[in-house]
Design a protein around this motif. Structure first.
Motif, PDB file in Angstrom:
ATOM      1  N   UNK A 230      38.080  46.694  48.464  1.00 22.33           N
ATOM      2  CA  UNK A 230      36.901  47.343  49.049  1.00 22.33           C
ATOM      3  C   UNK A 230      37.152  48.846  49.145  1.00 22.33           C
ATOM      4  N   UNK A 231      36.148  49.628  48.733  1.00 15.93           N
ATOM      5  CA  UNK A 231      36.201  51.090  48.853  1.00 15.93           C
ATOM      6  C   UNK A 231      35.043  51.526  49.737  1.00 15.93           C
ATOM      7  N   UNK A 232      35.342  52.256  50.795  1.00 14.44           N
ATOM      8  CA  UNK A 232      34.328  52.746  51.724  1.00 14.44           C
ATOM      9  C   UNK A 232      34.093  54.230  51.481  1.00 14.44           C
ATOM     10  N   UNK A 233      32.823  54.614  51.363  1.00 13.02           N
ATOM     11  CA  UNK A 233      32.499  56.023  51.122  1.00 13.02           C
ATOM     12  C   UNK A 233      31.025  56.238  51.414  1.00 13.02           C
ATOM     13  N   UNK A 251      34.760  45.945  45.610  1.00 12.59           N
ATOM     14  CA  UNK A 251      33.404  46.090  46.146  1.00 12.59           C
ATOM     15  C   UNK A 251      33.265  47.483  46.746  1.00 12.59           C
ATOM     16  N   UNK A 252      32.006  47.897  46.904  1.00 11.92           N
ATOM     17  CA  UNK A 252      31.752  49.191  47.516  1.00 11.92           C
ATOM     18  C   UNK A 252      31.044  48.996  48.844  1.00 11.92           C
ATOM     19  N   UNK A 253      31.598  49.575  49.901  1.00 15.24           N
ATOM     20  CA  UNK A 253      30.980  49.552  51.217  1.00 15.24           C
ATOM     21  C   UNK A 253      30.348  50.914  51.482  1.00 15.24           C
ATOM     22  N   UNK A 254      29.029  50.912  51.628  1.00 16.95           N
ATOM     23  CA  UNK A 254      28.329  52.162  51.940  1.00 16.95           C
ATOM     24  C   UNK A 254      28.508  52.478  53.420  1.00 16.95           C
ATOM     25  N   UNK A 255      28.980  53.653  53.722  1.00 11.49           N
ATOM     26  CA  UNK A 255      29.259  54.035  55.109  1.00 11.49           C
ATOM     27  C   UNK A 255      27.993  53.899  55.965  1.00 11.49           C
ATOM     28  N   UNK A 256      28.109  53.128  57.049  1.00 10.75           N
ATOM     29  CA  UNK A 256      26.939  52.885  57.899  1.00 10.75           C
ATOM     30  C   UNK A 256      26.461  54.150  58.592  1.00 10.75           C
ATOM     31  N   UNK A 257      27.381  55.057  58.917  1.00  8.40           N
ATOM     32  CA  UNK A 257      26.997  56.301  59.592  1.00  8.40           C
ATOM     33  C   UNK A 257      26.196  57.197  58.661  1.00  8.40           C
ATOM     34  N   UNK A 258      26.692  57.370  57.426  1.00 12.69           N
ATOM     35  CA  UNK A 258      25.955  58.174  56.456  1.00 12.69           C
ATOM     36  C   UNK A 258      24.615  57.521  56.102  1.00 12.69           C
ATOM     37  N   UNK A 321      26.224  45.742  53.634  1.00 16.41           N
ATOM     38  CA  UNK A 321      26.809  44.575  54.309  1.00 16.41           C
ATOM     39  C   UNK A 321      28.011  44.006  53.563  1.00 16.41           C
ATOM     40  N   UNK A 322      28.631  44.803  52.702  1.00 11.58           N
ATOM     41  CA  UNK A 322      29.800  44.332  51.958  1.00 11.58           C
ATOM     42  C   UNK A 322      30.956  43.972  52.885  1.00 11.58           C
ATOM     43  N   UNK A 323      31.007  44.577  54.067  1.00  8.43           N
ATOM     44  CA  UNK A 323      32.103  44.314  54.999  1.00  8.43           C
ATOM     45  C   UNK A 323      32.129  42.876  55.493  1.00  8.43           C
ATOM     46  N   UNK A 324      30.997  42.162  55.416  1.00  9.09           N
ATOM     47  CA  UNK A 324      30.930  40.805  55.965  1.00  9.09           C
ATOM     48  C   UNK A 324      31.754  39.809  55.156  1.00  9.09           C
ATOM     49  N   UNK A 325      32.211  40.189  53.976  1.00  6.07           N
ATOM     50  CA  UNK A 325      33.038  39.295  53.165  1.00  6.07           C
ATOM     51  C   UNK A 325      34.494  39.287  53.626  1.00  6.07           C
ATOM     52  N   UNK A 326      34.819  40.086  54.643  1.00  5.27           N
ATOM     53  CA  UNK A 326      36.200  40.211  55.102  1.00  5.27           C
ATOM     54  C   UNK A 326      36.307  39.792  56.573  1.00  5.27           C
TER      55      UNK A 326
END
Length: 414
Positions: A230-233, A251-258, A321-326
């Motif tokens: 997972x890459x967060x950015x 997978x790519x996790x889109x930063x929730x704050x941005x 919501x890519x983080x939910x896979x972890x």
């Protein structure tokens, strides 16, 4: 009967230190350093200065004066000389943090190149540096460049795999060809196999483009970056494309704050408080199924009154919501770039005093030194992720319940 003290020595000393000017602090520090040097020289000679002793192996022979730059200013250090042999303390040369040395060298470079302003002159004076020659700056810069280059080009193979990676960019002002331009520093961090955070790399580029991120990630992969899940950015298009091109299994996790800031730009101001509250409620759910169910409720709520917001949310759903896979235990660390933002604040704290860098090498030197120090602190601190959670995060995710291979239709033949 003991007479009462008119003056409490400890209180008087404490008050003097509290109200001390830099001159007093320099004097006190100089006295302590010179006393330590004298005692150490006596130990090398085998006897105290001026005292006859059968154990004496050398004699003192005056002093050599050296300037020592410290946080309270430049101190005149008297290093004892010996009639036979030599004595010079190594700690006098080495006791300086990399980032502090880098800051002094960058400020001095600005000053010596003639690009300093009145604010820069005051900064040099506030540091208490009375004299920095070009040769001193050159030696400091050469030593730092070697350390930073070794850190930036080190192999990542031994510490991997790096299950989670985060990437971000910072803008710095640099003087080039008589003009002040913006240069971009690309930074990536990751979680290694031992559960500790690491600074994976940093580089200075002209602008934040797809090509720049491509080269950056290609270099990380060449140095041994593997196992990324997972890459967060943020949603910079060039960054996202570079992740897909160089880390195809991640997978790519889109930063929730941005993302919240991006969504706010498409939402009417009067409706934003309600939409923001519902969006936050998505992340407050106890498990992955509840997160997706709450996201569906959010879509249902905004579809009719706010079709543009609904379309924006629906397009970003998979990446958001890519983080939910972890495992849930690490959601807070991977669903946004906030951990890297805290790192950016530390970089800004060190670089803001410079203002305009004299060249790109100065940017690499100072930012690289700050990141190297932060890397060391992370390595010595507690684990960022527990090993059992990290092991579960590395397991292959089952995205379908079908275990039987699908029978393929027979091809027709003549």
């Amino acid at each position: 009967m003991t007479a009462p003290r008119i003056v409490d020595p400890s209180a008087a000393l404490g008050q003097a230190l509290a109200d001390a000017s830099p001159d007093l602090m320099r004097h006190l520090l100089g006295t302590v350093i010179n006393s330590l040097l004298s005692a150490e020289a006596d130990a090398v000679c085998g006897a105290e200065w001026g005292q006859p002793s059968p154990d004496r192996v050398a004699q003192r022979n005056g002093y050599r004066h050296r300037d020592l730059d410290t946080r309270v200013g430049t101190i005149d250090v008297a290093v004892p000389k010996l009639r036979t042999g030599s004595y010079f303390p190594e700690w006098l040369l080495e006791r300086r943090k990399r980032a502090e040395t880098a800051l002094i060298s960058v400020v001095a470079t600005c000053y010596l190149l003639g690009v300093s302003t009145r604010r820069m002159d005051k900064l040099v004076e506030s540091l208490g540096i009375t004299s920095l020659s070009k040769s001193q700056v050159s030696r400091m810069a050469t030593d730092l460049d070697g350390q930073v280059a070794a850190f930036r080009t080190r192999s990542l193979s031994d510490a991997g795999p790096f299950t989670f990676v985060a990437a971000d960019a910072l803008t710095m002002k640099v003087r080039e060809a008589g003009r002040v331009i913006n240069a971009v520093v690309l930074v990536a961090t990751g979680v290694n196999a031992d559960g500790h955070r690491e600074v994976l790399g940093c580089t200075v580029t002209t602008s934040e483009t797809r090509e720049a991120w491509n080269v950056f990630f290609a270099d990380l992969v060449a140095r041994g970056l593997t196992g990324v899940r997972l890459v967060t950015s943020d949603a910079h298009r060039g960054l996202v494309q570079a992740i897909a091109a160089n880390l195809p299994g991640a997978s790519w996790q889109r930063c929730r704050t941005h993302y919240a800031a991006n969504l706010m730009s498409t939402c009417p101001k009067s409706s934003w408080p309600a939409v923001k509250t519902m969006l936050h409620s998505v992340y407050d759910q106890p498990d992955a199924d509840s997160v997706h169910a709450q996201f569906d409720k959010l879509l249902d709520h905004v579809t009719d009154p706010l079709p543009a917001v609904a379309e924006h949310l629906d397009a970003a759903r998979a990446d958001l919501l890519a983080f939910t896979a972890f495992p849930k235990e690490i959601w807070r660390q991977i669903w946004s770039n906030n951990p890297n933002e805290r790192l950016n604040k530390e970089i800004r704290r060190r670089t803001d005093v410079v203002g305009i860098f004299p060249d790109r090498d100065s940017v690499t030197r100072l930012v690289g030194a700050v990141l190297a120090e932060q890397h060391d602190e992370w390595a010595e601190g507690r684990r960022y992720f527990a090993l059992d959670v990290l092991h579960r995060a590395r397991l292959n995710l089952i995205t379908t319940t079908d275990t039987e291979p699908q029978e393929q239709p027979l091809a027709l033949s003549a």
